[in-house]
Design an enzyme around this catalytic site. Structure first.
Site, PDB file in Angstrom:
ATOM      1  N   SER A 130       0.834  -1.197   0.000  1.00  0.00           N
ATOM      2  CA  SER A 130       0.000   0.000   0.000  1.00  0.00           C
ATOM      3  C   SER A 130       0.876   1.259   0.000  1.00  0.00           C
ATOM      4  O   SER A 130       1.641   1.471  -0.934  1.00  0.00           O
ATOM      5  CB  SER A 130      -0.972  -0.029   1.184  1.00  0.00           C
ATOM      6  OG  SER A 130      -2.004   0.916   1.011  1.00  0.00           O
ATOM      7  N   SER A 154      -0.220  -4.455  -3.503  1.00  0.00           N
ATOM      8  CA  SER A 154      -1.375  -3.547  -3.403  1.00  0.00           C
ATOM      9  C   SER A 154      -0.953  -2.091  -3.265  1.00  0.00           C
ATOM     10  O   SER A 154      -1.390  -1.398  -2.344  1.00  0.00           O
ATOM     11  CB  SER A 154      -2.234  -3.918  -2.185  1.00  0.00           C
ATOM     12  OG  SER A 154      -2.502  -5.284  -2.127  1.00  0.00           O
ATOM     13  N   GLY A 273      -8.081  -9.298  -0.539  1.00  0.00           N
ATOM     14  CA  GLY A 273      -8.446  -7.920  -0.791  1.00  0.00           C
ATOM     15  C   GLY A 273      -7.207  -7.050  -0.819  1.00  0.00           C
ATOM     16  O   GLY A 273      -6.197  -7.416  -1.423  1.00  0.00           O
ATOM     17  N   HIS A 274      -7.256  -5.913  -0.113  1.00  0.00           N
ATOM     18  CA  HIS A 274      -6.148  -4.961  -0.171  1.00  0.00           C
ATOM     19  C   HIS A 274      -4.954  -5.383   0.678  1.00  0.00           C
ATOM     20  O   HIS A 274      -3.802  -5.196   0.281  1.00  0.00           O
ATOM     21  CB  HIS A 274      -6.640  -3.581   0.279  1.00  0.00           C
ATOM     22  CG  HIS A 274      -5.592  -2.525   0.220  1.00  0.00           C
ATOM     23  ND1 HIS A 274      -5.016  -2.106  -0.966  1.00  0.00           N
ATOM     24  CD2 HIS A 274      -4.987  -1.799   1.203  1.00  0.00           C
ATOM     25  CE1 HIS A 274      -4.122  -1.169  -0.720  1.00  0.00           C
ATOM     26  NE2 HIS A 274      -4.081  -0.965   0.588  1.00  0.00           N
ATOM     27  N   VAL A 275      -5.213  -5.967   1.849  1.00  0.00           N
ATOM     28  CA  VAL A 275      -4.114  -6.264   2.784  1.00  0.00           C
ATOM     29  C   VAL A 275      -3.689  -7.718   2.606  1.00  0.00           C
ATOM     30  O   VAL A 275      -3.742  -8.534   3.526  1.00  0.00           O
ATOM     31  CB  VAL A 275      -4.532  -5.974   4.236  1.00  0.00           C
ATOM     32  CG1 VAL A 275      -3.301  -5.901   5.134  1.00  0.00           C
ATOM     33  CG2 VAL A 275      -5.314  -4.670   4.340  1.00  0.00           C
TER      34      VAL A 275
END
Length: 300
Positions: A130, A154, A273-275
């Site tokens: 991220s 991500s 998902g994102h993590v």
């Protein structure tokens, strides 16, 4: 774990609470570690080191508001072959102590350069998720001679702008049940985070500290790299995206990255998902190690 002293600033009650929950999250760390500070031009940077001291270095950069403690599901595997340095990103909610952080991409790259120099790292593998993935991409484009290869997970923006839903959920973090709503959204309603870590995340949301929330900057982050910048990458990159990514469309991000970055492996991970490093740690741990091993010729 041993701690090296540094000049800790005076903290508000919420700041003290955050430090306490950060230390509690370190109880999830499954291997021995050393926690210490190093000086940079932009403040005191907190680092958690694990693994054999004579092993090749591996620098880890966390997601926004997650801090270096987020690597607890991954660190045992990665530190078995590498000397891992989980670095608290200056200016984000963590134990680093920012000073004179302008928030420009140039300054962020120079901050990491100071981190590398003060850790005695000539060249390292990197992993960033991220916000950490955005920092990793920014650094390897500006300082390619310092990066052996990079796993970017991500990444925040980087290849595509944030979906407008990101701002809606992020701005709702301080509302009642805002943290739970945000985390469930990020992880496709399958929040796998340990309750101790969630407590730290909540404490970070409640800790209002302007020095750890730099204002958006046209020359800073978030940022989508241009086609020309992506074409200039000279470092082998592994890009991992979750199939349920919500901050942008993962397939569109993969397509743009694969179209412009010269030396890249890109993959969409199922049931993530994102993590994704925390949602699918077994697969991510192995996939990242396999990528690094192929780049360096290390066998499992």
């Amino acid at each position: 774990m041993s701690n090296h002293s540094s000049s800790i600033p005076e903290l508000s009650d919420n700041g003290i609470r955050y430090y306490q929950t950060y230390n509690e999250s370190l109880s999830l760390w499954p291997v021995r570690c050393k926690s210490f500070y190093i000086s940079t031009r932009f403040g005191q940077t907190h680092v958690i080191a694990s693994g054999p001291e004579d092993a090749p270095p591996l620098v880890l950069l966390h997601g926004a508001l997650f801090s270096s403690t987020m690597w607890y599901p991954n660190i045992a595997d990665w530190s078995s072959k590498y000397r891992t340095y989980a670095v608290d990103i200056i200016g984000d909610k963590n134990k680093s102590i920012p000073e004179n952080v302008s928030g420009t991409r140039t300054d962020y790259a120079n901050w990491l350069l100071d981190v590398f120099d003060n850790l005695g790292i000539e060249k390292s593998h990197m992993i960033g998720l991220s916000l950490g993935g955005l920092h990793t991409m920014n650094f390897l484009l500006r300082m390619p001679e310092r990066v052996k290869s990079a796993a970017i997970l991500s990444p925040a923006e980087t290849f595509l702008p944030f979906h407008h839903d990101f701002y809606k959920y992020a701005l709702g973090l301080t509302a009642s049940n805002g943290v739970e709503t945000f985390l469930n959204w990020m992880m496709n309603d399958q929040n796998v985070l340990h309750p101790i870590f969630v407590k730290q995340f909540k404490a970070g949301v409640m800790w209002q500290d302007g020095s750890r929330n730099p204002n958006p900057n046209a020359d800073g982050f978030p940022y989508v790299f241009t086609d020309e910048e992506l074409r200039s990458a000279r470092v082998p990159i592994l890009l991992l995206l979750g199939e349920h990514e919500v901050i942008y469309d993962p397939h569109s991000a993969l397509h743009r990255a694969s179209s412009f970055v010269p030396d890249i492996e890109a993959e969409v991970i199922k049931n993530a998902g994102h993590v994704l490093s925390m949602e699918q740690p077994t697969y991510v741990n192995e996939r990242v190690m396999r990528f690094f091993n192929a780049e360096t010729g290390i066998s499992r």
